[in-house]
Scaffold this motif. Structure first.
Motif, PDB file in Angstrom:
ATOM      1  N   PRO A 262       0.816  -1.231   0.000  1.00  0.00           N
ATOM      2  CA  PRO A 262       0.000   0.000   0.000  1.00  0.00           C
ATOM      3  C   PRO A 262       0.843   1.272   0.000  1.00  0.00           C
ATOM      4  N   GLN A 263       1.996   1.257   0.718  1.00  0.00           N
ATOM      5  CA  GLN A 263       2.845   2.456   0.728  1.00  0.00           C
ATOM      6  C   GLN A 263       3.437   2.734  -0.655  1.00  0.00           C
ATOM      7  N   GLN A 264       3.934   1.677  -1.281  1.00  0.00           N
ATOM      8  CA  GLN A 264       4.482   1.887  -2.626  1.00  0.00           C
ATOM      9  C   GLN A 264       3.413   2.395  -3.579  1.00  0.00           C
ATOM     10  N   LYS A 265       2.260   1.812  -3.464  1.00  0.00           N
ATOM     11  CA  LYS A 265       1.175   2.234  -4.366  1.00  0.00           C
ATOM     12  C   LYS A 265       0.794   3.680  -4.107  1.00  0.00           C
ATOM     13  N   ARG A 266       0.740   4.082  -2.818  1.00  0.00           N
ATOM     14  CA  ARG A 266       0.369   5.449  -2.498  1.00  0.00           C
ATOM     15  C   ARG A 266       1.443   6.433  -2.974  1.00  0.00           C
ATOM     16  N   LYS A 267       2.706   6.048  -2.804  1.00  0.00           N
ATOM     17  CA  LYS A 267       3.802   6.913  -3.227  1.00  0.00           C
ATOM     18  C   LYS A 267       3.823   7.107  -4.743  1.00  0.00           C
ATOM     19  N   SER A 268       3.653   6.004  -5.446  1.00  0.00           N
ATOM     20  CA  SER A 268       3.632   6.119  -6.910  1.00  0.00           C
ATOM     21  C   SER A 268       2.414   6.883  -7.393  1.00  0.00           C
ATOM     22  N   SER A 269       1.307   6.713  -6.716  1.00  0.00           N
ATOM     23  CA  SER A 269       0.101   7.461  -7.133  1.00  0.00           C
ATOM     24  C   SER A 269       0.266   8.951  -6.897  1.00  0.00           C
ATOM     25  N   ASP A 270       0.951   9.325  -5.790  1.00  0.00           N
ATOM     26  CA  ASP A 270       1.193  10.750  -5.560  1.00  0.00           C
ATOM     27  C   ASP A 270       2.083  11.352  -6.643  1.00  0.00           C
ATOM     28  N   LYS A 271       3.120  10.628  -7.014  1.00  0.00           N
ATOM     29  CA  LYS A 271       4.021  11.124  -8.050  1.00  0.00           C
ATOM     30  C   LYS A 271       3.296  11.229  -9.389  1.00  0.00           C
ATOM     31  N   GLU A 272       2.518  10.209  -9.713  1.00  0.00           N
ATOM     32  CA  GLU A 272       1.770  10.276 -10.963  1.00  0.00           C
ATOM     33  C   GLU A 272       0.759  11.413 -10.932  1.00  0.00           C
ATOM     34  N   LYS A 273       0.217  11.640  -9.747  1.00  0.00           N
ATOM     35  CA  LYS A 273      -0.757  12.724  -9.616  1.00  0.00           C
ATOM     36  C   LYS A 273      -0.110  14.085  -9.909  1.00  0.00           C
ATOM     37  N   ILE A 274       1.090  14.275  -9.351  1.00  0.00           N
ATOM     38  CA  ILE A 274       1.790  15.544  -9.588  1.00  0.00           C
ATOM     39  C   ILE A 274       2.164  15.683 -11.062  1.00  0.00           C
ATOM     40  N   ASP A 275       2.684  14.620 -11.660  1.00  0.00           N
ATOM     41  CA  ASP A 275       3.055  14.683 -13.078  1.00  0.00           C
ATOM     42  C   ASP A 275       1.849  14.957 -13.963  1.00  0.00           C
ATOM     43  N   ASN A 276       0.735  14.269 -13.645  1.00  0.00           N
ATOM     44  CA  ASN A 276      -0.481  14.495 -14.441  1.00  0.00           C
ATOM     45  C   ASN A 276      -0.969  15.929 -14.322  1.00  0.00           C
ATOM     46  N   LEU A 277      -0.888  16.465 -13.086  1.00  0.00           N
ATOM     47  CA  LEU A 277      -1.330  17.839 -12.890  1.00  0.00           C
ATOM     48  C   LEU A 277      -0.439  18.816 -13.662  1.00  0.00           C
ATOM     49  N   GLU A 280      -1.219  18.522 -17.306  1.00  0.00           N
ATOM     50  CA  GLU A 280      -2.526  19.126 -17.578  1.00  0.00           C
ATOM     51  C   GLU A 280      -2.442  20.649 -17.548  1.00  0.00           C
ATOM     52  N   LEU A 281      -1.674  21.171 -16.592  1.00  0.00           N
ATOM     53  CA  LEU A 281      -1.491  22.610 -16.506  1.00  0.00           C
ATOM     54  C   LEU A 281      -0.794  23.157 -17.750  1.00  0.00           C
ATOM     55  N   LEU A 282       0.244  22.487 -18.216  1.00  0.00           N
ATOM     56  CA  LEU A 282       0.957  22.932 -19.408  1.00  0.00           C
ATOM     57  C   LEU A 282       0.071  22.905 -20.637  1.00  0.00           C
ATOM     58  N   ARG A 283      -0.697  21.838 -20.795  1.00  0.00           N
ATOM     59  CA  ARG A 283      -1.600  21.764 -21.954  1.00  0.00           C
ATOM     60  C   ARG A 283      -2.641  22.878 -21.899  1.00  0.00           C
ATOM     61  N   THR A 284      -3.162  23.127 -20.721  1.00  0.00           N
ATOM     62  CA  THR A 284      -4.176  24.179 -20.594  1.00  0.00           C
ATOM     63  C   THR A 284      -3.580  25.549 -20.926  1.00  0.00           C
ATOM     64  N   GLN A 285      -2.366  25.811 -20.438  1.00  0.00           N
ATOM     65  CA  GLN A 285      -1.726  27.094 -20.739  1.00  0.00           C
ATOM     66  C   GLN A 285      -1.456  27.259 -22.225  1.00  0.00           C
ATOM     67  N   LEU A 286      -0.987  26.213 -22.858  1.00  0.00           N
ATOM     68  CA  LEU A 286      -0.728  26.290 -24.286  1.00  0.00           C
ATOM     69  C   LEU A 286      -2.005  26.513 -25.082  1.00  0.00           C
ATOM     70  N   LYS A 287      -3.075  25.843 -24.684  1.00  0.00           N
ATOM     71  CA  LYS A 287      -4.346  26.059 -25.372  1.00  0.00           C
ATOM     72  C   LYS A 287      -4.847  27.481 -25.164  1.00  0.00           C
ATOM     73  N   TYR A 288      -4.670  27.959 -23.964  1.00  0.00           N
ATOM     74  CA  TYR A 288      -5.089  29.335 -23.666  1.00  0.00           C
ATOM     75  C   TYR A 288      -4.279  30.340 -24.497  1.00  0.00           C
ATOM     76  N   ARG A 586      10.716  19.320 -22.790  1.00  0.00           N
ATOM     77  CA  ARG A 586      10.502  18.916 -21.395  1.00  0.00           C
ATOM     78  C   ARG A 586      10.859  20.035 -20.415  1.00  0.00           C
ATOM     79  N   LEU A 587      11.474  21.105 -20.924  1.00  0.00           N
ATOM     80  CA  LEU A 587      11.816  22.209 -20.022  1.00  0.00           C
ATOM     81  C   LEU A 587      10.583  22.834 -19.396  1.00  0.00           C
ATOM     82  N   PRO A 588       9.559  23.231 -20.163  1.00  0.00           N
ATOM     83  CA  PRO A 588       8.337  23.725 -19.508  1.00  0.00           C
ATOM     84  C   PRO A 588       7.581  22.613 -18.788  1.00  0.00           C
ATOM     85  N   ARG A 589       7.637  21.397 -19.341  1.00  0.00           N
ATOM     86  CA  ARG A 589       6.880  20.302 -18.729  1.00  0.00           C
ATOM     87  C   ARG A 589       7.420  19.927 -17.351  1.00  0.00           C
ATOM     88  N   ASP A 590       8.730  19.996 -17.190  1.00  0.00           N
ATOM     89  CA  ASP A 590       9.333  19.680 -15.904  1.00  0.00           C
ATOM     90  C   ASP A 590       9.389  20.867 -14.966  1.00  0.00           C
TER      91      ASP A 590
END
Length: 1019
Positions: A262-277, A280-288, A586-590
């Motif tokens: 469960p800890q590994q799963k929670r840790k990986s989900s948090d990281k994926e959550k941050i990357d996805n966010l 998503e933020l970069l795509r939204t800014q570019l569309k805007y 990847r510069l803006p993405r990271d």
């Protein structure tokens, strides 16, 4: 809010409630907002469901709602007395009620009107101040609103159907917004991390979304921006939650157990959550940003159409200059102003500096939206500062300050011509032996959608002087860069090449010296695509744009891409390449680069905002400085030159030019007699020696008249063919110069300004140098002189007497000169030696003894020839040696030449006296007469030739050469007028410099005041 019993009413109705109705106030009336009072006044609760819900609450408290209740019937047995009494006064009470009702209605109407006006004013005050957004509307709209005649404009406008064709497709734009909104809503609903966690917050956001949707396109953009902000907030929250989670406990010394699933799963989900966010933020800014660019493009097309309509002349009034054009004119004047106050460096401008080949010119071209500068592979192309004034206009054109030609930047041939012209101007400004120049080239670029600012592109900073460069090239570039950057109000646009090592940068150290606190520096990292590909650690780029790698500081940091390095790329292709790179990088993405730090579009907006902010903060202070300078200069002029007008160098030159032309015209007023007398006198002075020495004396040595005439004719013919016409033209040209100089000297005495002396002398010398006598005049003059010399017929006695007088004057003059030469040879005579205590030198003593010996020889041989024989020379030398005088044979011959010359001239003068009575014998050709006067005929021929030549030259002077001289003078004056350096050298002095400074300072102050007035109007 206040309460009446248990019911809520509006505070606006407080005055309508009776004091005897048991009202208790919980909130003071003045503490409630007017908007709340209006809303509750309109939508207050209603206990009667049958009444309309929008009826005002004031209706329930009018006098009509409180009419007296019907009195109860009297009890039986009262006899009706009370009723009668009551009935006796009901008419009076009814009249009183009606009168009271009138005043109440009148008061309610007045109060209602006042309340409505006050509510309207309060609503009006609640509206936002849109004056801060006046910059959205271009300058020409405000100028047109002041100048356009609406009636004429209404008649000139096209029909509604034609205008509708020019408008953008609003339905299509609405579909684009709907598509963008659906994408955002679908991504928001599909991504669990972006779902709202609070139902009340979601309700508030939904209400605000509906409110923005009602506002149209601007509301949709605001809604997108808010969604981007919510995305960023979610990313920050997720990152904060991940960092705030406590670390796992340290393992025991035993082998570390594996973390629970469960800890590994929670840790990986948090990281994926941050990357996805973040994604998503970069795509939204570019569309805007893409949506904004699309709207800006459509807006640009509309503004271009409007500007073209104005350019075609909807109204005939002259449109005022734009704000940036007024400011650019001030900078142009300051660039030419060589003052001692150093105020020309204190007005803001954007100074573009960078290492050589760092991409300065490419960045400037992206801001100007055209490839306007010459390009080279690794070699220095920018050899002098180039001031570029960017402004908005209907057409994309460029123009030099000192030229009227417009270069169409949409045509490749005009672009090539513009680049070639810039390169020619740069090379022309560079002096011989130098590589760069400090002379500024002024260029203006106009086009739709271009940000308004003034930029100065400087030569690239170099570290090493290469072959072909001047030895001081590096120091010259540094001095030019420092001169522009040390201006405290200049904005420094520091360009750094991202594809090379940061340690190799030279310009960053220079910029940090000029602006150590970074209050006016904007850092631009170019070639980011190459930097990302070549650098092993991309975080180094992040350190650069965050200001952690270089010691310099800056207001802002930007990263741009200016193409793939090909000179044939267009601006549109470079923009597309830059957008694609940052979208996929990847510069803006990271998170290494933020969205507002990339693309030249954002850079140009930031630089323009910073430029105008600096202008508004400093321009009035600079205007005060020039006002003080003007006062000081005017005071100095009043004290030193109180009675003189303030004429600058150009005005003084025009005044001197008119005086010189008047002096040239005065030559036409010289009389023909004066011209001929001067020409005849000067011509004889020039040819008399040749006539006497080479013609008369050799011919006079002959024994008979035939030989004399033959010798004279031959020598006159040779003289006429080779020398005489040239001498005559030289005399005429010298006479013209002398007369010109004489008139200038005479004019000088009439209140002439000494400040023009050097200019007039230079004009005279240059005009004489350029003047060439007509060659055809020489041929005609030769024929005229030859014919004049061939004539031997003296027609009357006066001509004979004039010839004898001319011959006598000539011979006496020659005799006088010869005696003077002999006197100098032998020294002073006995009278001078006794009276003036003068002595002879040894050489003079020898010559005196030689003279005495030769004079005895002449007395013995009166008809001696002009030359001594060798035996005669030997005899004279031996006689002198017998008296103890050693003599050289050369000295004997030189002394004999002068003595024989004097002897011959004395005999010729005596013969001339005899010929005064010889005109009769001349008419008879000296038949049966021992008197021969052929020498008199010779002098008559010479005299007649002089008269005819003088007359011919006078005609040529007055008819041709004076006009040609006037033309040459005009050409010289025009050339001097265009040569500012020569004018500065010829017209100089403190008076001139003071007038120049006064003119410049006044012009700058007037321009600055006009600019400040326009700037205040724009605010």
């Amino acid at each position: 809010m206040l309460r009446v019993g248990s019911k809520a009413t509006c505070m606006a109705c407080r005055n309508l409630v009776s004091t005897n109705m048991g009202v208790r106030f919980r909130v003071p009336l003045q503490k409630l907002h007017p908007l709340s009072r209006a809303i509750h006044h309109r939508y207050s609760g209603n206990t009667n469901p049958q009444r309309p819900p929008h009826r005002t609450a004031a209706r329930y408290f009018t006098s009509m709602s409180r009419l007296p209740m019907r009195p109860p019937k009297p009890p039986p047995g009262s006899g009706g007395r009370g009723h009668q009494q009551q009935r006796n006064f009901w008419v009076a009470r009814l009249a009183a009620r009606l009168l009271k009702l009138r005043y109440i209605l009148l008061g309610s109407a007045v109060g209602g009107g006042y309340t409505a006006k006050k509510t309207y004013d309060e609503w009006k005050d609640m509206l936002p101040d849109f004056s801060e957004y006046n910059w959205v509307i271009p300058d020409f709209v405000w100028e047109l609103s002041e100048q356009i005649d609406l009636d004429k404009l209404a008649k000139a406008l096209p029909e509604i159907e034609e205008i509708a064709k020019l408008l953008p497709d609003l339905d299509k734009i609405g579909e684009n917004f709907t598509f963008l909104k659906s994408l955002l809503s679908s991504e928001t609903s599909g991504d669990p991390p972006l779902k709202a966690t609070d139902s009340s917050t979601a309700a508030v956001q939904e209400g605000s979304d509906k409110q923005y949707k009602k506002q149209g396109l601007l509301g949709e953009l605001i809604l997108i921006q808010q969604q981007i902000q919510r995305h960023e907030e979610e990313v920050r929250r997720a990152a904060a939650a991940s960092s705030a989670r406590p670390p796992p406990p340290e393992p025991a010394p035993s082998p570390p157990p594996n973390p629970s699933p469960p800890q590994q799963k929670r840790k990986s989900s948090d990281k994926e959550k941050i990357d996805n966010l973040q994604e998503e933020l970069l795509r939204t800014q570019l569309k805007y940003q893409r949506m904004l660019e699309r709207l800006e493009k459509e807006n640009k097309e509309l503004r271009k159409v409007v500007l073209q309509k104005d350019d075609k002349g909807i109204h005939q009034r002259k449109v005022k200059k734009s704000l940036i054009d007024l400011y650019s004119e001030v900078l142009d004047i300051l660039s030419d102003y060589d003052a001692n106050y150093n105020t020309q460096d204190h007005l803001p401008r954007v100074v573009v500096v960078g290492d050589q080949s760092a991409g300065k010119t490419s960045v400037l071209e992206m801001i100007a939206q055209a490839r306007i500068f010459p390009r080279g592979s690794g070699e220095m192309m920018t050899r002098s500062p180039v001031k570029v004034t960017l402004s908005e206009g209907p057409h994309h054109v460029a123009m030099f300050k000192d030229s009227g030609r417009e270069f169409d930047l949409t045509k490749e041939e005009d672009l090539a011509a513009l680049r070639h012209e810039i390169e020619l101007r740069m090379r022309k400004s560079v002096k011989e032996g130098q590589t760069v120049s400090c002379e500024t080239i002024s260029l203006s670029v106009k086009g739709p959608g271009i940000q308004r600012m003034v930029l100065v592109d400087l030569p690239g900073v170099i570290s090493t002087v290469t072959a072909g460069m001047a030895a001081d090239t590096k120091e010259t570039i540094f001095s030019i860069s420092k001169a522009y950057m040390q201006n405290p109000n200049a904005i420094i646009l520091c360009i750094q090449d991202g594809s090379v090592d940061a340690e190799r940068s030279i310009v960053t150290d220079l910029v940090s010296q000029m602006d150590p606190h970074g209050k006016r520096t904007i850092f631009v990292l170019t070639k980011v695509d190459l930097a990302e590909k070549n650098l092993a650690s991309p975080s180094r780029i992040q350190q650069i744009v965050e200001g952690k790698l270089f010691p310099m500081k800056a207001l802002g940091y930007f990263a741009v891409v200016t193409g793939k390095g090909s000179s044939g790329e267009s601006i549109d292709s470079i923009k597309d390449y830059e957008e694609d790179f940052f979208q996929n990088s990847r510069l803006p993405r990271d998170g290494m680069l933020k969205a507002h730090q990339v693309t030249t579009k954002n850079l140009s907006l930031a630089v323009s905002d910073c430029f105008w902010k600096m202008v508004r903060e400093s321009v009035e202070q600079q205007a005060d400085v020039f006002k003080a300078s003007r006062f000081n200069l005017e005071t100095e002029w009043k004290n030193n030159y109180p009675r003189l007008r303030e004429l600058d160098r150009n005005e003084l030159f025009e005044k001197a030019k008119n005086e010189i032309l008047d002096e040239v015209i005065s030559l036409s007023q010289v009389t023909p007699q004066h011209w001929e007398a001067i020409l005849q006198k000067k011509l004889w002075e020039r040819v008399s020696t040749h006539v006497i020495e080479n013609i008369y004396l050799p011919a006079a040595q002959t024994m008979d008249s035939g030989t004399f005439n033959t010798t004279v004719d031959i020598k006159l013919k040779q003289w006429t063919d080779k020398q005489l016409p040239h001498k005559a033209l030289e005399v005429a040209w010298e006479t013209l110069q002398e007369e010109f100089a004489r008139f200038m000297a005479e004019y000088k005495g009439k209140d002439q300004d000494d400040i023009f002396d050097r200019l007039k002398e230079a004009v005279k010398d240059e005009s004489i140098k350029r003047h060439k006598w007509n060659e055809r005049a020489m041929d005609s003059l030769r024929v005229i002189q030859h014919n004049a010399l061939e004539d031997r017929s003296i027609t009357d006695k006066p001509q004979w007497d004039a010839a004898i007088q001319f011959m006598e004057e000539t011979l006496q003059s020659r005799l006088k000169d010869t005696e003077s030469v002999i006197r100098d040879m032998v020294g002073p005579g006995w009278r001078q030696r006794w009276m003036h205590w003068m002595n002879r030198t040894p050489d003079q003593h020898i010559r005196n003894e030689t003279k005495n010996e030769l004079e005895r020889l002449l007395k013995l041989h009166d008809e001696h020839t002009a030359y001594l024989a060798n035996d005669e020379v030997t005899t004279v030398r031996k006689n002198l040696e017998g008296r103890g005088v050693e003599v050289d044979p050369v000295l004997i011959k030189d002394t004999w030449h002068q003595l024989y010359r004097r002897h011959f001239l004395q005999k010729a003068l005596s013969h001339c006296n005899l010929c005064k009575r010889g005109f009769y014998y001349y008419q008879r050709h000296f038949v049966d007469s021992e008197l021969e006067c052929n020498d008199v005929v010779l002098f008559w021929r010479i005299q007649r030739m002089l008269v005819i030549t003088a007359n011919t030259l006078r005609q040529q002077l007055t008819n041709t050469e004076v006009r040609r001289l006037e033309k040459n003078v005009k050409e010289v004056l025009d050339d001097f007028g265009e040569d500012m350096e020569r004018k500065t050298h010829l017209i100089t002095g403190r008076r001139v410099q003071l007038a120049e400074d006064l003119k410049k300072v006044r012009e700058i102050q007037e321009k600055l005041e006009a600019f400040i007035e326009a700037l205040h109007k724009e605010k």
